[in-house]
Design a protein around this motif. Structure first.
Motif, short mmCIF file in Angstrom:
data_model
loop_
_atom_site.label_atom_id
_atom_site.label_comp_id
_atom_site.label_asym_id
_atom_site.label_seq_id
_atom_site.Cartn_x
_atom_site.Cartn_y
_atom_site.Cartn_z
N GLN A 145 1.01 3.84 -3.07
CA GLN A 145 1.03 5.26 -2.76
C GLN A 145 2.03 6.00 -3.64
O GLN A 145 1.77 7.12 -4.10
N LEU A 189 -9.70 3.99 6.86
CA LEU A 189 -9.32 5.23 6.18
C LEU A 189 -8.37 6.04 7.06
O LEU A 189 -7.33 6.54 6.59
N GLY A 236 0.26 6.39 5.92
CA GLY A 236 0.76 7.05 4.71
C GLY A 236 1.48 8.35 5.03
O GLY A 236 2.55 8.64 4.47
N TRP A 284 0.80 -1.22 0.00
CA TRP A 284 0.00 0.00 0.00
C TRP A 284 0.84 1.28 0.00
O TRP A 284 0.55 2.21 -0.74
N ARG A 285 1.83 1.33 0.86
CA ARG A 285 2.59 2.57 0.96
C ARG A 285 3.77 2.61 -0.03
O ARG A 285 3.88 3.55 -0.82
N THR A 338 -4.82 6.29 -2.00
CA THR A 338 -4.32 5.05 -1.39
C THR A 338 -5.04 4.74 -0.09
O THR A 338 -5.41 3.58 0.17
N SER A 339 -5.28 5.76 0.71
CA SER A 339 -5.97 5.56 1.99
C SER A 339 -7.41 5.11 1.78
O SER A 339 -7.94 4.29 2.53
N GLY A 373 -5.02 4.32 7.18
CA GLY A 373 -4.30 4.54 5.93
C GLY A 373 -3.69 5.92 5.85
O GLY A 373 -2.54 6.08 5.42
N LEU A 374 -4.45 6.92 6.27
CA LEU A 374 -3.93 8.29 6.27
C LEU A 374 -2.76 8.43 7.26
O LEU A 374 -1.75 9.08 6.96
#
Length: 219
Positions: free
Chosen positions: A137, A176, A183, A132-133, A161-162, A179-180
């Motif tokens: 991202q 969410l 990230g 993900w990151r 991405t988040s 993820g934020l």
């Protein structure tokens, strides 16, 4: 394609095993599907080990103390929010029974608990943060993602991405926010180990919370 493949394969294996977990009760009613978790974690670990030399972003193991403390703090904050953001409108669908490691008498099977927490702390954060990151991202920001420094990731890539990370989880709002947070931590520290540590702290603390309270739906 190869950099994309090596960062996607462990995550892809994990998703395939999740699908298999949902199908096995119908295919093999007598099989205790809970024991599929250590198999899943083991396969992902094997994939990560075989491909490890290709993860240049993980070759630097050191984090400054301030970044380590920041990572732990972010992990704890995400955990506190996670266990409180479980209202019906914050969920994608109905919560299930979750991963219940108790026997017929209601006693904890500590082997199952140990496998679950070990996988959630040692395997899942590495697999997910790589995908993900480090990959998604950066790729959203720039298709040639390997040549993009984490500090150059913009707000659009972070938000997209988040949002995708949120959809992966039953608790979409908690996902969410997580993820934020992870990230942002990657962008702020410029080191993938920071969100990995934060993610591991969240998962480890959540595992302890679930085992202590019996709220298996969080698993």
């Amino acid at each position: 394609m190869f950099p994309l493949f090596v960062r996607s394969l462990p995550f892809g294996l994990y998703i395939v095993m999740l699908v298999l977990e949902g199908l096995l009760p119908d295919w093999a009613p007598g099989f205790d599907v809970r024991w599929l978790y250590p198999v899943k974690a083991g396969l992902v670990t094997l994939a990560l080990a075989v491909l490890w030399r290709h993860y240049a972003e993980l070759r630097s193991y050191g984090l400054p103390v301030r970044h380590l403390l920041l990572s732990v703090s972010v992990g704890v904050v995400v955990l506190v929010l996670w266990v409180n953001l479980d209202a019906s409108w914050m969920l994608l669908g109905e919560p299930g029974e979750g991963y219940n490691p108790t026997d017929e008498a209601g006693r904890l099977d500590w082997m199952l608990v140990a496998f679950r927490i070990a996988g959630a702390v040692l395997v899942v954060p590495v697999m997910e943060e790589l995908f993900w990151r480090s990959f998604i991202q950066r790729w959203v920001q720039q298709p040639d993602f390997l040549n993009l420094h984490p500090a150059r990731i913009g707000l659009k890539a972070l938000l997209i991405t988040s949002a995708l990370f949120a959809v992966e989880h039953l608790q979409w709002l908690a996902g969410l926010i997580a993820g934020l947070a992870y990230g942002w931590l990657y962008i702020r520290t410029r080191n993938l180990w920071a969100p990995i540590i934060a993610h591991a702290v969240t998962n480890g603390a959540l595992g302890a919370y679930v085992a202590a309270t019996g709220q298996w739906s969080f698993w």
